[in-house]
Design an enzyme around this catalytic site. Structure first.
Site, PDB file in Angstrom:
ATOM      1  N   ARG A  24       0.984  -1.276   0.087  1.00 26.22           N
ATOM      2  CA  ARG A  24      -0.069  -0.026  -0.041  1.00 26.22           C
ATOM      3  C   ARG A  24       0.852   1.300   0.213  1.00 26.22           C
ATOM      4  O   ARG A  24       1.719   1.369   0.897  1.00 26.22           O
ATOM      5  CB  ARG A  24      -0.946  -0.165   1.276  1.00 26.22           C
ATOM      6  CG  ARG A  24      -1.740  -1.121   1.165  1.00 26.22           C
ATOM      7  CD  ARG A  24      -2.855  -1.191   2.307  1.00 26.22           C
ATOM      8  NE  ARG A  24      -3.573  -2.385   2.097  1.00 26.22           N
ATOM      9  CZ  ARG A  24      -4.364  -2.830   3.187  1.00 26.22           C
ATOM     10  NH1 ARG A  24      -4.853  -2.022   3.975  1.00 26.22           N
ATOM     11  NH2 ARG A  24      -5.132  -3.903   3.136  1.00 26.22           N
ATOM     12  N   SER A 123      -7.931  -1.132   0.802  1.00 33.99           N
ATOM     13  CA  SER A 123      -8.823  -1.512   2.035  1.00 33.99           C
ATOM     14  C   SER A 123      -9.348  -0.313   2.588  1.00 33.99           C
ATOM     15  O   SER A 123     -10.314   0.258   2.006  1.00 33.99           O
ATOM     16  CB  SER A 123      -8.156  -2.544   3.043  1.00 33.99           C
ATOM     17  OG  SER A 123      -9.090  -3.182   4.062  1.00 33.99           O
ATOM     18  N   HIS A 124      -9.019  -0.355   3.831  1.00 29.62           N
ATOM     19  CA  HIS A 124      -9.692   0.866   4.761  1.00 29.62           C
ATOM     20  C   HIS A 124      -9.288   2.153   4.718  1.00 29.62           C
ATOM     21  O   HIS A 124      -9.354   3.266   5.348  1.00 29.62           O
ATOM     22  CB  HIS A 124      -9.755   0.524   6.152  1.00 29.62           C
ATOM     23  CG  HIS A 124      -8.496   0.052   6.700  1.00 29.62           C
ATOM     24  ND1 HIS A 124      -7.735  -1.010   6.356  1.00 29.62           N
ATOM     25  CD2 HIS A 124      -7.794   0.821   7.546  1.00 29.62           C
ATOM     26  CE1 HIS A 124      -6.723  -0.990   6.873  1.00 29.62           C
ATOM     27  NE2 HIS A 124      -6.518  -0.011   7.645  1.00 29.62           N
ATOM     28  N   ASP A 298     -15.940  -1.714   5.166  1.00 28.36           N
ATOM     29  CA  ASP A 298     -14.775  -0.657   4.479  1.00 28.36           C
ATOM     30  C   ASP A 298     -14.553  -0.581   2.985  1.00 28.36           C
ATOM     31  O   ASP A 298     -15.689  -1.348   2.370  1.00 28.36           O
ATOM     32  CB  ASP A 298     -13.455  -1.341   5.111  1.00 28.36           C
ATOM     33  CG  ASP A 298     -12.888  -2.375   4.626  1.00 28.36           C
ATOM     34  OD1 ASP A 298     -13.767  -3.251   4.148  1.00 28.36           O
ATOM     35  OD2 ASP A 298     -11.685  -3.005   4.620  1.00 28.36           O
ATOM     36  N   ASP A 300     -12.965  -2.380   0.898  1.00 26.68           N
ATOM     37  CA  ASP A 300     -13.154  -3.550   0.026  1.00 26.68           C
ATOM     38  C   ASP A 300     -13.953  -4.651   0.646  1.00 26.68           C
ATOM     39  O   ASP A 300     -14.039  -5.668   0.029  1.00 26.68           O
ATOM     40  CB  ASP A 300     -11.459  -4.045  -0.207  1.00 26.68           C
ATOM     41  CG  ASP A 300     -10.921  -4.301   1.080  1.00 26.68           C
ATOM     42  OD1 ASP A 300     -11.179  -4.119   2.024  1.00 26.68           O
ATOM     43  OD2 ASP A 300      -9.904  -5.496   1.132  1.00 26.68           O
ATOM     44  N   ASP A 302     -14.139  -6.194   3.142  1.00 27.99           N
ATOM     45  CA  ASP A 302     -14.043  -7.349   3.977  1.00 27.99           C
ATOM     46  C   ASP A 302     -14.478  -7.143   5.438  1.00 27.99           C
ATOM     47  O   ASP A 302     -14.314  -8.049   6.208  1.00 27.99           O
ATOM     48  CB  ASP A 302     -12.661  -7.862   3.871  1.00 27.99           C
ATOM     49  CG  ASP A 302     -11.587  -6.971   3.844  1.00 27.99           C
ATOM     50  OD1 ASP A 302     -11.646  -5.760   4.184  1.00 27.99           O
ATOM     51  OD2 ASP A 302     -10.210  -7.417   3.821  1.00 27.99           O
ATOM     52  N   ARG A 303     -14.306  -5.853   5.893  1.00 23.30           N
ATOM     53  CA  ARG A 303     -14.560  -5.345   7.162  1.00 23.30           C
ATOM     54  C   ARG A 303     -16.013  -5.177   7.622  1.00 23.30           C
ATOM     55  O   ARG A 303     -16.740  -4.841   6.601  1.00 23.30           O
ATOM     56  CB  ARG A 303     -13.797  -4.225   7.842  1.00 23.30           C
ATOM     57  CG  ARG A 303     -12.357  -4.321   7.747  1.00 23.30           C
ATOM     58  CD  ARG A 303     -11.583  -3.290   8.061  1.00 23.30           C
ATOM     59  NE  ARG A 303     -10.022  -3.462   8.195  1.00 23.30           N
ATOM     60  CZ  ARG A 303      -9.435  -2.813   9.066  1.00 23.30           C
ATOM     61  NH1 ARG A 303      -9.811  -2.084   9.735  1.00 23.30           N
ATOM     62  NH2 ARG A 303      -8.059  -3.107   8.890  1.00 23.30           N
ATOM     63  N   THR A 366      -1.809 -11.086  13.677  1.00 22.60           N
ATOM     64  CA  THR A 366      -2.534 -10.173  12.867  1.00 22.60           C
ATOM     65  C   THR A 366      -2.577 -10.537  11.299  1.00 22.60           C
ATOM     66  O   THR A 366      -1.299 -10.602  10.790  1.00 22.60           O
ATOM     67  CB  THR A 366      -2.301  -8.869  13.303  1.00 22.60           C
ATOM     68  OG1 THR A 366      -2.265  -8.585  14.614  1.00 22.60           O
ATOM     69  CG2 THR A 366      -2.987  -7.914  12.167  1.00 22.60           C
ATOM     70  N   GLU A 385     -10.978 -10.950  13.722  1.00 19.84           N
ATOM     71  CA  GLU A 385     -10.088  -9.954  14.274  1.00 19.84           C
ATOM     72  C   GLU A 385     -10.550  -9.098  14.865  1.00 19.84           C
ATOM     73  O   GLU A 385     -11.687  -8.402  14.608  1.00 19.84           O
ATOM     74  CB  GLU A 385      -9.184  -9.468  13.033  1.00 19.84           C
ATOM     75  CG  GLU A 385      -8.421 -10.459  12.479  1.00 19.84           C
ATOM     76  CD  GLU A 385      -7.398  -9.857  11.647  1.00 19.84           C
ATOM     77  OE1 GLU A 385      -5.991  -9.916  11.980  1.00 19.84           O
ATOM     78  OE2 GLU A 385      -7.740  -9.404  10.467  1.00 19.84           O
ATOM     79  N   SER A 387     -10.188  -6.008  14.510  1.00 21.71           N
ATOM     80  CA  SER A 387     -10.142  -4.819  13.694  1.00 21.71           C
ATOM     81  C   SER A 387     -11.228  -4.941  12.737  1.00 21.71           C
ATOM     82  O   SER A 387     -11.127  -4.454  11.547  1.00 21.71           O
ATOM     83  CB  SER A 387      -8.695  -4.810  12.804  1.00 21.71           C
ATOM     84  OG  SER A 387      -8.671  -6.131  12.020  1.00 21.71           O
ATOM     85  N   LYS A 398     -11.662 -12.531   4.959  1.00 21.34           N
ATOM     86  CA  LYS A 398     -12.799 -11.913   6.035  1.00 21.34           C
ATOM     87  C   LYS A 398     -13.976 -11.443   5.085  1.00 21.34           C
ATOM     88  O   LYS A 398     -13.737 -11.095   3.967  1.00 21.34           O
ATOM     89  CB  LYS A 398     -12.243 -10.909   6.984  1.00 21.34           C
ATOM     90  CG  LYS A 398     -11.501  -9.719   6.546  1.00 21.34           C
ATOM     91  CD  LYS A 398     -10.806  -8.958   7.590  1.00 21.34           C
ATOM     92  CE  LYS A 398     -10.246  -7.612   7.099  1.00 21.34           C
ATOM     93  NZ  LYS A 398      -8.890  -8.000   7.028  1.00 21.34           N
TER      94      LYS A 398
HETATM   95  C1  VG1 Z   1      -4.882  -4.196   9.972  1.00 20.09           C
HETATM   96  C2  VG1 Z   1      -5.460  -4.640  11.067  1.00 20.09           C
HETATM   97  C3  VG1 Z   1      -5.519  -6.223  10.615  1.00 20.09           C
HETATM   98  C4  VG1 Z   1      -6.147  -6.526   9.329  1.00 20.09           C
HETATM   99  C5  VG1 Z   1      -5.348  -5.673   8.403  1.00 20.09           C
HETATM  100  C6  VG1 Z   1      -6.007  -5.710   7.010  1.00 20.09           C
HETATM  101  O1  VG1 Z   1      -3.382  -4.453   9.906  1.00 20.09           O
HETATM  102  O2  VG1 Z   1      -5.268  -4.387  12.241  1.00 20.09           O
HETATM  103  O3  VG1 Z   1      -6.466  -7.044  11.658  1.00 20.09           O
HETATM  104  O4  VG1 Z   1      -6.121  -7.942   9.025  1.00 20.09           O
HETATM  105  O5  VG1 Z   1      -5.442  -4.063   8.740  1.00 20.09           O
HETATM  106  O6  VG1 Z   1      -7.311  -5.335   7.025  1.00 20.09           O
HETATM  107  P1  VG1 Z   1      -2.426  -3.564  10.447  1.00 20.09           P
HETATM  108  O7  VG1 Z   1      -1.125  -4.188  10.238  1.00 20.09           O
HETATM  109  O8  VG1 Z   1      -2.462  -2.253  10.134  1.00 20.09           O
HETATM  110  O9  VG1 Z   1      -2.475  -3.630  12.219  1.00 20.09           O
HETATM  111  V1  VG1 Z   1      -8.089  -4.460   5.357  1.00 20.09           V
HETATM  112  O10 VG1 Z   1      -9.494  -4.470   5.715  1.00 20.09           O
HETATM  113  O11 VG1 Z   1      -6.869  -3.562   5.231  1.00 20.09           O
HETATM  114  O12 VG1 Z   1      -7.700  -5.889   4.264  1.00 20.09           O
HETATM  115 CO    CO Z   2     -10.543  -4.251   3.979  1.00 22.72          CO
END
Ligand code: VG1
Ligand code: CO
Length: 581
Positions: A24, A123-124, A298, A300, A302-303, A366, A385, A387, A398
């Protein structure tokens, strides 16, 4: 149409190490000459030419800014690398869970099956010309590439000298259909297909849509879904409105946008503002009565965030509650759960359910990639998770909409006899009953975003160092808050995959207290600038008379310990976190 392949000279570009979930960076970084191409070719090389030749690849994502250009670049490179077909969701839209479903379930007109996917998403993280873009590779099982592959990709980016591309013209990805080409190694097809059909079909095999429809259309139930202008919008209308007969007005921000409408597509209490207001959180009185159930996704999709009327369900509780109710409420699980799993910083609410239901239980680092091996080996059915990620072995990602359907199934089951009037069993009722049965895990997460990377590293190094001497730690804790329990164990979390034996080290520093409380510190692996420090705080309360407290208040002694122990303000200069969930 015939195409020609060419080799383009290139050289390594720094910083292409995939993080928790792919690479990213700012869009502007991705738009630099050769940036995306280097990463894609490094991925092809990591997979090996043998596997890439003849492959069927899915390429799509959450539709964020730069996705459409990226699809065309990848299509040309795929053709040049001998890929047989590329499948693209219409307008390059596919949610991350839908990509996983497409890899696992979709069969092409000629009987072909996908062998992997490039998912174009950050993602988010926000989108738009000045925001983030991202890319990750998923494998034949539908799950994110394991560390063995992502490490190889990274190594390749450090030595890359050239990549292959072709003069395949830009393909119209706005209309469904197949465009065929022929190249030096034979045929190459690009198939554009409907983004939602395969996913909707899969959901209908998992859940009882009839009973959810009865709930949604019942006069005493109301529902609201916020896609935050992410790709979930492309599924929400099909599933909630067309299949389950929710009203159009139940959908908020469900038109996917390249910049997510300027918002931060992260479904939490800070960023999903409109939904939080509509659900009446933090307000005992509102002009309009809030809906009974609300959820957000979020970018994409998945959340998920699950809300009841004026009530927030923590993701750690959500996965525990789904696991506890899955067998009776969700047809897919009717013959029982194979096991459950959570990521390390996720609260131990799931552990208590697993113990009481005598289920296999796993704690992984994670990132969703660690659940895949367990699921492929038949060891895990439901996982989650903290998150806002929840899912099951129906795919290997997810799944935000799945989580909403799981909650609607539980509500439908609990209310099957009172849908014609009478008092509903609410989301809040279900959560409170769960706490009364299993105890409550008070939980909060503090995020310090965009902190100076050097300072964040030093803070972590200090915690790693401190962790090795429990006597010192306990003296400090006692000095900060004598009312907090002793630290019984501290370590840097390391995981040995029970299926393939691979080891993942340095997955966060943990302080485990004698009374079951936990403090966890780790650095985010999904940011695109600076560093994000995450602090996870948890306290278990078994006594039913103590389970109804305000969670920030209940956790405040532990928060104080965490901030002072880590010298948070001293290292980061921040007196408060960016986001509290
Ligand atoms: C974060 C979350 C983690 C999740 C990841 C991808 O990672 O803490 O639990 O799996 O995002 O989610 P990090 O390394 O920033 O803590 V998503 O919705 O970006 O695919
Ligand atoms: Co996501």
């Amino acid at each position: 149409m015939a195409f020609k392949v060419s080799t383009v000279q290139s050289s390594p570009i720094d910083g292409q190490k995939p993080g928790t979930s792919g690479l990213r960076k700012k869009v502007k970084v991705f738009m630099q000459p050769h940036y995306l191409e280097n990463f894609v070719q490094s991925t092809f090389n990591a997979l090996t030419a043998e596997k890439v030749r003849g492959a069927t690849l899915v390429v799509s994502g959450d539709g964020r800014y730069y996705s459409k250009d990226a699809v065309q670049i990848i299509v040309k490179m795929a053709a040049a690398n001998g890929v047989r077909r590329v499948w693209v969701g219409q307008n390059s839209l596919l949610s991350t869970p839908a990509v996983s479903a497409v890899i696992r379930e979709r069969v092409g007109a000629d009987g072909s099956k996908a062998t992997g996917a490039f998912i174009l998403t950050a993602s988010h993280n926000p989108g738009g010309p000045d925001e983030d873009f991202g890319i990750k590779y998923n494998m034949e099982n539908g799950g994110p590439a394991p560390e063995g592959i992502t490490d190889k990709i990274y190594e390749n980016t450090k030595t890359i000298k050239e990549y292959l591309t072709s003069d395949v013209p830009d393909v119209d990805i706005s209309s469904i259909g197949v465009t065929s080409f022929s190249g030096p190694e034979g045929k190459f097809d690009v198939e554009v297909f409907d983004s939602a059909s395969d996913y909707v079909k899969l959901m209908k095999t998992i859940f009882d849509f009839q009973s959810i429809k009865k709930l949604i259309t019942s006069p005493n139930f109301s529902f609201c879904y916020d896609a935050l202008h992410g790709v979930a919008g492309a599924y929400a209308h099909r599933i909630f409105v067309e299949e389950l007969c929710a009203q159009e007005s139940a959908l908020l921000n469900c038109v996917p946008k390249e910049d997510f409408g300027g918002g931060h597509p992260d479904p939490n209490l800070t960023y999903a503002k409109e939904l939080v207001a509509r659900m009446g959180l933090g307000k005992s009185n509102t002009d309009v009565e809030p809906p009974e159930f609300g959820a957000a996704a979020d970018g994409d999709a998945d959340r998920n965030m699950i809300l009841g009327k004026r009530f927030f369900v923590t993701p750690s509780d959500s996965v525990a509650i789904i696991a506890a109710n899955a067998v009776e409420s969700i047809p897919y699980f009717s013959s029982g759960l194979k096991g459950v799993a959570r990521s390390m910083p996720t609260s131990a609410a799931l552990d208590v359910v697993a113990k009481s239901l005598n289920l296999k239980f796993f704690e992984v680092p994670t990132g969703w990639k660690f659940f895949g091996n367990l699921m492929d080996a038949g060891l895990c059915s439901v996982c989650g998770e903290e998150s806002f990620g929840t899912g099951s072995d129906h795919i290997r990602e997810k799944d935000g909409i799945w989580a909403v359907l799981a909650w609607l199934s539980i509500l439908a089951y609990k209310n099957k006899d009172n849908l014609r009037g009478g008092k509903l069993v609410t989301v809040e009722d279900i959560v409170r009953k769960h706490w009364a049965t299993y105890g409550r895990h008070y939980y909060t997460r503090y995020d310090y975003e965009n902190v100076d990377a050097g300072a964040a590293k030093e803070l972590m190094a200090n915690l790693v160092n401190l962790q090795s001497n429990l006597t010192v730690v306990n003296e400090m804790v006692k000095g900060i808050r004598p009312d907090v329990s002793k630290v019984a164990h501290a370590d840097e979390f390391e995981y040995k995959d029970p299926v393939d034996g691979s080891i993942s080290a340095h997955q966060g520093v943990r302080y485990l207290f004698a009374d079951g409380s936990r403090l966890v510190f780790r650095l985010s692996g999904t940011g695109s600038v600076g560093a994000t420090i995450r602090l996870y705080i948890e306290q278990y309360e078994k006594d039913p008379s103590n389970i109804g407290r305000d969670s920030q208040e209940a956790l405040s002694p532990l928060v104080e310990v965490a901030l002072k122990l880590s010298k948070m303000e001293e290292y980061t200069g921040r007196s408060a976190p960016t986001v509290i969930t």
